[in-house]
Design an enzyme around this catalytic site. Structure first.
Site, PDB file in Angstrom:
ATOM      1  N   LYS A 192     -21.585 -41.829  42.098  1.00 15.90           N
ATOM      2  CA  LYS A 192     -21.793 -43.121  41.437  1.00 15.90           C
ATOM      3  C   LYS A 192     -20.831 -43.240  40.270  1.00 15.90           C
ATOM      4  O   LYS A 192     -20.292 -42.242  39.762  1.00 15.90           O
ATOM      5  CB  LYS A 192     -23.241 -43.271  40.959  1.00 15.90           C
ATOM      6  N   ASP A 195     -29.693 -39.788  35.191  1.00 18.13           N
ATOM      7  CA  ASP A 195     -29.173 -40.671  36.229  1.00 18.13           C
ATOM      8  C   ASP A 195     -29.643 -40.284  37.631  1.00 18.13           C
ATOM      9  O   ASP A 195     -29.302 -40.949  38.611  1.00 18.13           O
ATOM     10  CB  ASP A 195     -27.643 -40.722  36.192  1.00 18.13           C
TER      11      ASP A 195
END
Length: 265
Positions: free
Chosen positions: A18, A91
């Protein structure tokens, strides 16, 4: 393996990376973490994971890792998913969602965002490590309560208006670039190649650029041939989930839910 033992069930999956399309740090919280506002986005760059599971009376986890990553999160994540996700890293919960999402709090509170057309891009991973803890120490001296409200308003506007080619913001860039000017130079090279935006992701040191055309991305990749650069695309939430389901359904789903139960959900 003893005679009559159950053979291992196997699956091969791709663990996508990501980037942060936007990242604002508001200040330190009472629990020691920092209050964040960020936009996560899955990308096509991925590791390939080979998973084998053998039913048994006792649970144990083994990992074969050619990179020899210390305290590998794959081992820590294997027993539980959502329960452990926020404990493993701020995250980590995002990877249970995928696509494009706003992250608030430590980044673990997620709000899915509308997705745009998937542009092509280039991600550069310099051989310059940046300690996340050190990056926060550099940044902390520059955080003020007066700037928090402006950051929140700016982030909200960015989250809902951001298109594929609109520039985001990363609060870490100024302080990290001050200590590692070669990263600032790398971002400049991406911008000169036509990237819009070009941005450091997270606390560094990876930097990505998004391009309007594949030809631009190919030229940028060629210009960065001496760097550790990769061609990427943005991956939508639907594509992300479909990829995982295709990889896992034949190996796992039929053993967890009988067909009649699965279709009833």
């Amino acid at each position: 393996m003893s005679a009559g033992a159950t053979s291992a069930r196997r699956a091969r999956v791709r663990a996508l990376a990501k980037v942060n399309l936007d990242l604002r740090v508001l200040g330190q919280r009472r629990d020691g973490f920092h209050e964040l506002r960020t936009i996560f986005q899955t990308i096509s760059l991925a590791d390939t994971l080979d998973i084998a599971f053998t039913p048994g009376r006792r649970s144990s986890i083994e990992i074969e890792d050619a990179l020899d990553i210390p305290d590998n999160l794959a081992v820590r994540a294997a027993p539980r998913l959502c329960e452990m996700a926020s404990e493993l890293g701020s995250d980590v919960p995002f990877f249970l969602l995928g696509g494009r999402a706003a992250g608030i709090g430590r980044g673990q509170e997620l709000l899915p965002l509308p997705e745009t057309a998937a542009p092509t891009g280039v991600l550069v991973v310099p051989g310059v490590p940046v300690s996340t803890a050190q990056a926060y120490r550099w940044l902390s001296a520059h955080l003020t309560t007066e700037s928090q409200q402006n950051k929140i308003f700016s982030f909200i506007a960015q989250a809902w208006a951001q298109g594929a080619g609109e520039a985001g913001c990363n609060d870490f860039e100024a302080v990290v670039f001050q200590h590692l000017p070669q990263l600032a130079a790398l971002k400049k090279r991406l911008e000169q190649a036509g990237a819009s935006p070009a941005l450091m992701t997270g606390s560094g040191s990876a930097i990505f650029g998004l391009f309007r055309t594949g030809a631009q991305a190919r030229r940028a990749l060629a210009a960065l041939e001496e760097e550790n650069a990769f061609r990427i695309s943005l991956v939508s939430r639907a594509r992300y989930r479909a990829m995982w389901w295709r990889a896992l359904k034949e190996h796992i789903a039929e053993r967890i839910w009988p067909p009649q139960s699965r279709y009833a959900l």
